[in-house]
Design a protein around this motif. Structure first.
Motif, mmCIF file in Angstrom:
data_model
loop_
_atom_site.group_PDB
_atom_site.id
_atom_site.type_symbol
_atom_site.label_atom_id
_atom_site.label_comp_id
_atom_site.label_asym_id
_atom_site.label_seq_id
_atom_site.Cartn_x
_atom_site.Cartn_y
_atom_site.Cartn_z
ATOM 1 N N SER A 383 -1.133 -70.746 -2.626
ATOM 2 C CA SER A 383 -1.917 -69.475 -2.937
ATOM 3 C C SER A 383 -2.091 -68.476 -1.840
ATOM 4 O O SER A 383 -2.378 -67.395 -1.719
ATOM 5 C CB SER A 383 -3.227 -70.041 -3.144
ATOM 6 O OG SER A 383 -3.625 -70.873 -2.006
ATOM 7 N N LEU A 384 -1.518 -68.875 -0.679
ATOM 8 C CA LEU A 384 -1.423 -67.883 0.355
ATOM 9 C C LEU A 384 0.038 -67.254 0.278
ATOM 10 O O LEU A 384 0.771 -67.694 0.463
ATOM 11 C CB LEU A 384 -1.324 -68.782 1.927
ATOM 12 C CG LEU A 384 -2.291 -69.335 2.287
ATOM 13 C CD1 LEU A 384 -1.928 -70.202 3.674
ATOM 14 C CD2 LEU A 384 -3.314 -68.069 2.745
ATOM 15 N N THR A 385 -0.324 -65.869 -0.381
ATOM 16 C CA THR A 385 0.967 -65.097 -0.520
ATOM 17 C C THR A 385 1.910 -64.963 0.391
ATOM 18 O O THR A 385 1.602 -64.754 1.629
ATOM 19 C CB THR A 385 0.247 -63.670 -1.160
ATOM 20 O OG1 THR A 385 -0.589 -63.793 -2.021
ATOM 21 C CG2 THR A 385 1.589 -62.796 -1.423
ATOM 22 N N GLY A 386 3.336 -65.302 0.199
ATOM 23 C CA GLY A 386 4.273 -65.003 1.025
ATOM 24 C C GLY A 386 4.687 -66.137 2.086
ATOM 25 O O GLY A 386 5.373 -66.067 2.852
ATOM 26 N N VAL A 387 3.653 -67.212 2.052
ATOM 27 C CA VAL A 387 3.759 -68.283 3.191
ATOM 28 C C VAL A 387 5.173 -69.091 3.113
ATOM 29 O O VAL A 387 5.625 -69.364 3.966
ATOM 30 C CB VAL A 387 2.391 -69.175 3.144
ATOM 31 C CG1 VAL A 387 2.647 -70.062 2.000
ATOM 32 C CG2 VAL A 387 2.754 -70.032 4.291
ATOM 33 N N GLU A 388 5.591 -69.272 1.943
ATOM 34 C CA GLU A 388 6.944 -69.886 1.891
ATOM 35 C C GLU A 388 7.909 -69.404 2.453
ATOM 36 O O GLU A 388 8.920 -70.062 2.953
ATOM 37 C CB GLU A 388 7.035 -70.351 0.353
ATOM 38 C CG GLU A 388 6.129 -71.471 -0.465
ATOM 39 C CD GLU A 388 6.395 -71.576 -1.907
ATOM 40 O OE1 GLU A 388 7.350 -72.153 -2.227
ATOM 41 O OE2 GLU A 388 5.836 -70.885 -2.779
ATOM 42 N N ASN A 389 7.980 -67.915 2.401
ATOM 43 C CA ASN A 389 9.135 -67.273 2.954
ATOM 44 C C ASN A 389 9.186 -67.398 4.452
ATOM 45 O O ASN A 389 10.156 -66.947 4.965
ATOM 46 C CB ASN A 389 9.082 -65.612 2.469
ATOM 47 C CG ASN A 389 8.945 -65.600 1.064
ATOM 48 O OD1 ASN A 389 9.684 -66.325 0.140
ATOM 49 N ND2 ASN A 389 8.331 -64.664 0.467
ATOM 50 N N LEU A 390 8.127 -67.792 5.222
ATOM 51 C CA LEU A 390 8.077 -68.036 6.438
ATOM 52 C C LEU A 390 8.895 -69.160 6.961
ATOM 53 O O LEU A 390 9.178 -69.170 7.937
ATOM 54 C CB LEU A 390 6.668 -67.955 7.062
ATOM 55 C CG LEU A 390 5.696 -66.915 6.680
ATOM 56 C CD1 LEU A 390 4.277 -67.113 7.253
ATOM 57 C CD2 LEU A 390 6.185 -65.425 7.274
ATOM 58 N N PHE A 391 9.237 -70.115 5.964
ATOM 59 C CA PHE A 391 9.991 -71.364 6.590
ATOM 60 C C PHE A 391 11.356 -71.303 6.132
ATOM 61 O O PHE A 391 11.722 -70.898 5.084
ATOM 62 C CB PHE A 391 9.069 -72.510 5.988
ATOM 63 C CG PHE A 391 7.776 -72.908 6.554
ATOM 64 C CD1 PHE A 391 7.647 -73.577 7.365
ATOM 65 C CD2 PHE A 391 6.837 -71.779 5.925
ATOM 66 C CE1 PHE A 391 6.318 -74.054 8.128
ATOM 67 C CE2 PHE A 391 5.416 -72.208 6.674
ATOM 68 C CZ PHE A 391 5.290 -73.216 7.599
ATOM 69 N N VAL A 392 12.235 -72.021 6.754
ATOM 70 C CA VAL A 392 13.522 -72.279 6.504
ATOM 71 C C VAL A 392 13.892 -73.686 7.094
ATOM 72 O O VAL A 392 13.606 -73.950 8.368
ATOM 73 C CB VAL A 392 14.455 -71.221 7.181
ATOM 74 C CG1 VAL A 392 15.976 -71.675 6.965
ATOM 75 C CG2 VAL A 392 14.068 -69.888 6.859
ATOM 76 N N SER A 393 14.264 -74.481 6.121
ATOM 77 C CA SER A 393 14.264 -75.843 6.387
ATOM 78 C C SER A 393 13.484 -76.633 7.274
ATOM 79 O O SER A 393 13.653 -77.229 8.208
ATOM 80 C CB SER A 393 15.691 -76.295 7.062
ATOM 81 O OG SER A 393 16.860 -75.567 6.626
ATOM 82 N N GLU A 394 12.035 -76.419 6.689
ATOM 83 C CA GLU A 394 10.917 -76.810 7.103
ATOM 84 C C GLU A 394 10.628 -76.463 8.631
ATOM 85 O O GLU A 394 9.911 -77.196 9.384
ATOM 86 C CB GLU A 394 10.778 -78.488 6.854
ATOM 87 C CG GLU A 394 10.853 -78.887 5.664
ATOM 88 C CD GLU A 394 10.823 -80.185 5.491
ATOM 89 O OE1 GLU A 394 11.320 -81.184 6.116
ATOM 90 O OE2 GLU A 394 10.676 -80.868 4.538
ATOM 91 N N GLU A 395 11.034 -75.217 9.157
ATOM 92 C CA GLU A 395 10.803 -74.798 10.240
ATOM 93 C C GLU A 395 10.315 -73.383 10.028
ATOM 94 O O GLU A 395 10.871 -72.530 9.404
ATOM 95 C CB GLU A 395 11.942 -74.716 11.282
ATOM 96 C CG GLU A 395 11.702 -74.413 12.715
ATOM 97 C CD GLU A 395 13.035 -75.065 13.506
ATOM 98 O OE1 GLU A 395 12.666 -75.076 14.770
ATOM 99 O OE2 GLU A 395 13.904 -75.450 13.093
ATOM 100 N N VAL A 396 9.282 -73.022 11.015
ATOM 101 C CA VAL A 396 8.705 -71.663 10.759
ATOM 102 C C VAL A 396 9.359 -70.554 11.630
ATOM 103 O O VAL A 396 9.826 -70.981 12.847
ATOM 104 C CB VAL A 396 7.332 -71.853 11.151
ATOM 105 C CG1 VAL A 396 6.677 -72.226 12.455
ATOM 106 C CG2 VAL A 396 6.295 -70.421 10.361
ATOM 107 N N ASP A 397 9.372 -69.461 11.162
ATOM 108 C CA ASP A 397 9.872 -68.385 12.079
ATOM 109 C C ASP A 397 8.766 -67.758 12.499
ATOM 110 O O ASP A 397 7.855 -66.925 11.932
ATOM 111 C CB ASP A 397 10.666 -67.465 11.010
ATOM 112 C CG ASP A 397 11.268 -66.259 12.036
ATOM 113 O OD1 ASP A 397 10.625 -65.711 12.645
ATOM 114 O OD2 ASP A 397 12.467 -65.747 11.437
#
Length: 568
Positions: A383-397
């Motif tokens: 529900s937090l818009t765009g939050v999934e795009n911040l993660f790559v292989s379970e690591e946050v950018d």
């Protein structure tokens, strides 16, 4: 036979007075070219000339100067730690004349080598021979304090003050130190309050006052005292002790800045350890590793090894974390590293963990329930818009995260802080909002089972959002609750609170007091908790802990889905 040639060097009265020299100074002729500045004549040149004068023609006038400079040479040697040289100079002085000074300096020498009882005998002889010798009373007071005889120490410091007639302030500090060492901190503070603002010992007095206030856990007052002292003089001890107060007030970056200043002024390796701990809490893990490694290169400190292991753990370097951890120490951390290492590669072995939390995490993962729960929570967090795009292989950018924060929250103070950080600045600390606190919770499922990255995220996210130690303490509290939920494990709230208080008191002292007092008196009942509206982050933490204690999270999650993250 070699002749000894003396030249009587006429000195300016001002130069003679400043160095306590005769106006006609006997100097060996070969030393004469070495005197380039009459205001700074080398001590050894002075002594050689006066010794030659004594051999050629003993004279009470010149011998009195020779005796004085023997004791000056003694003090120089003792201050430099050259005990053998100090003994030689003392013997020379004793052969020339025995008076109260001989016993005084002999007492100082014996104190330096640890012969405290003999030192006391000699110092008492000195003040008996010269009952107005206020410096002797002062040093006797210091000796008695070193022996743990604090009442006697105070008595001699006061005697020193009385005999100095206001010309010697150091015994006031001696009184303060004696009271402090005996635990009479309030009495020591009363003495410090009476030291006038124009005293020559004001900075030392303010330093002691700040240290005592730190010991009394009055950190805000201590910080003000150190501010006052640093306005007058930049000393490493002042920066160092202000850093201690600031860290406990949750002012992490100001505390770190003070430690850097302290290290720049006095490169004691111990300061690197303190710097590293603050760096770790701010999420500056790579810097913390560098400083801990430098500190451990000169120190065998198990606490620093544990701190270094924790840093490697947060970077996901489980092999280094495990090898760095001291054998037989921190079994709990060792087990957590082993568990997280196996989770990271998906090869869970049948480990026999002594900690029930780790055993439950292992069980829940092997049964597939943990992965299933995390997947459900991820869907909820979407529900937090765009939050999934911040993660790559379970690591946050983290760069993308800061841009996301700027877009997602319409909060000027947050925008100012995040914008400043993106430009390489460290803005002033700010208060966290409940919405930001909830965002942290909603981020956690995207780390999967990487608890190492969650712990690092808590530190870095706290720094990005707020910079306050209390913010970090809140995020870590919620992270621990989340991990217990993934373990499908009930929480012993008393033990849980006790562990939080112990962990947080060094960088969030007020918050640790808050949750300790909440456990004793302020936890709210279920009905009140369910009806309450959390206006502040502390309200939210208090409500959450109250619901955990009452096992009422399921009911609370009906009206606020955020509590689903903490349900078993």
């Amino acid at each position: 036979m070699k002749h000894e040639v003396l030249v009587y060097l006429p000195l300016k009265p001002s130069a003679a007075k400043m160095q306590n020299l005769p106006v006609k100074l006997p100097v060996r002729i070969e030393d004469l070219p070495k005197i380039v500045d009459q205001d700074k004549i080398d001590l050894d040149i002075i002594i050689r000339g006066l010794e030659t004068q004594h051999r050629v023609k003993a004279d009470d006038y010149y011998d009195s100067y020779l005796l004085f400079f023997y004791y000056e040479a003694f003090k120089r040697a003792l201050n430099n730690g050259n005990v053998d040289d100090a003994k030689i100079w003392l013997e020379k002085a004793g052969k020339l004349k025995i008076d109260y000074r001989y016993f005084f300096y002999k007492g100082l020498l014996l104190r330096e080598v640890g012969e405290l009882d003999q030192s006391e005998i000699e110092l008492r002889k000195a003040v008996e021979m010269n009952q107005d010798f206020y410096v002797g009373y002062y040093e006797l007071g210091r000796l008695l304090q070193k022996k743990g005889e604090y009442d006697e120490a105070v008595k001699f410091h006061i005697k020193s003050l009385e005999h100095s007639h206001g010309e010697f302030d150091l015994p006031l500090l001696g009184v303060v130190d004696a009271y402090s060492a005996s635990g009479m901190l309030s009495t020591a503070l009363e003495v410090l309050e009476r030291i006038p603002g124009d005293s020559q010992i004001l900075i030392d007095a303010l330093l002691r006052k700040g240290v005592i206030l730190n010991e009394l856990q009055r950190y805000a007052e201590a910080e003000k005292v150190f501010n006052m002292a640093l306005h007058k003089e930049k000393r490493w001890e002042l920066f160092y002790n202000r850093a201690y107060a600031r860290e406990r007030l949750g002012k992490l970056y100001p505390a770190f800045s003070d430690l850097k200043e302290s290290y720049n002024l006095n490169s004691v390796e111990d300061i690197l350890y303190d710097m590293a701990l603050v760096e770790r809490e701010m999420g500056f893990i790579e810097d913390a590793i560098e400083h801990l490694s430098r500190y451990l290169s000169v120190s065998n400190d198990a606490a620093a090894e544990i701190a270094l292991a924790r840093c490697y753990f947060m970077l996901g370097d489980f092999e280094k974390a495990s090898s760095t951890l001291p054998i037989s120490l921190e079994e709990r951390l060792s087990e957590f590293i082993a568990l997280c290492s196996s989770l990271a590669i998906g090869e869970i072995k049948n480990g026999n963990f002594t900690d029930l939390l780790f055993s439950n995490l292992q069980r829940e993962y092997k049964k597939g329930r943990m992965t299933e729960k995390i997947s459900k929570l991820r869907r909820l967090s979407s529900s937090l818009t765009g939050v999934e795009n911040l993660f790559v292989s379970e690591e946050v950018d983290y760069q993308e995260l800061m841009q996301w924060l700027l877009k997602h929250f319409d909060n000027p103070s947050l925008n100012n802080r995040v914008s400043g950080i993106t430009m390489g600045k460290v803005p002033a600390e700010r208060e966290l909002s409940v919405e930001e606190l909830k965002a942290f919770i909603q981020f956690l499922p995207f780390f999967g089972i990487r608890f190492d990255r969650m712990e690092l995220f808590a530190r870095r996210f706290a720094f990005i959002l707020s910079g306050k130690g209390e913010t970090l303490a809140m995020l870590l509290t919620l992270l621990k609750l989340y991990i217990h939920a993934l373990a499908n494990m009930a929480i012993d709230i008393a033990t849980f609170i006790e562990e939080l208080v112990e962990e947080f008191k060094s960088y969030a002292f007020d918050f640790s007091k808050f949750i300790a007092e909440a456990f004793e008196t302020q936890f709210i009942d279920v009905d009140t908790a369910l009806e309450s509206v959390h206006e502040t982050p502390r309200d939210f933490i208090l409500k959450t802990l109250s619901l955990v204690r009452a096992d009422a999270l399921a009911e609370a999650s009906i009206s606020d889905k955020i509590y689903i993250y903490f349900r078993r």
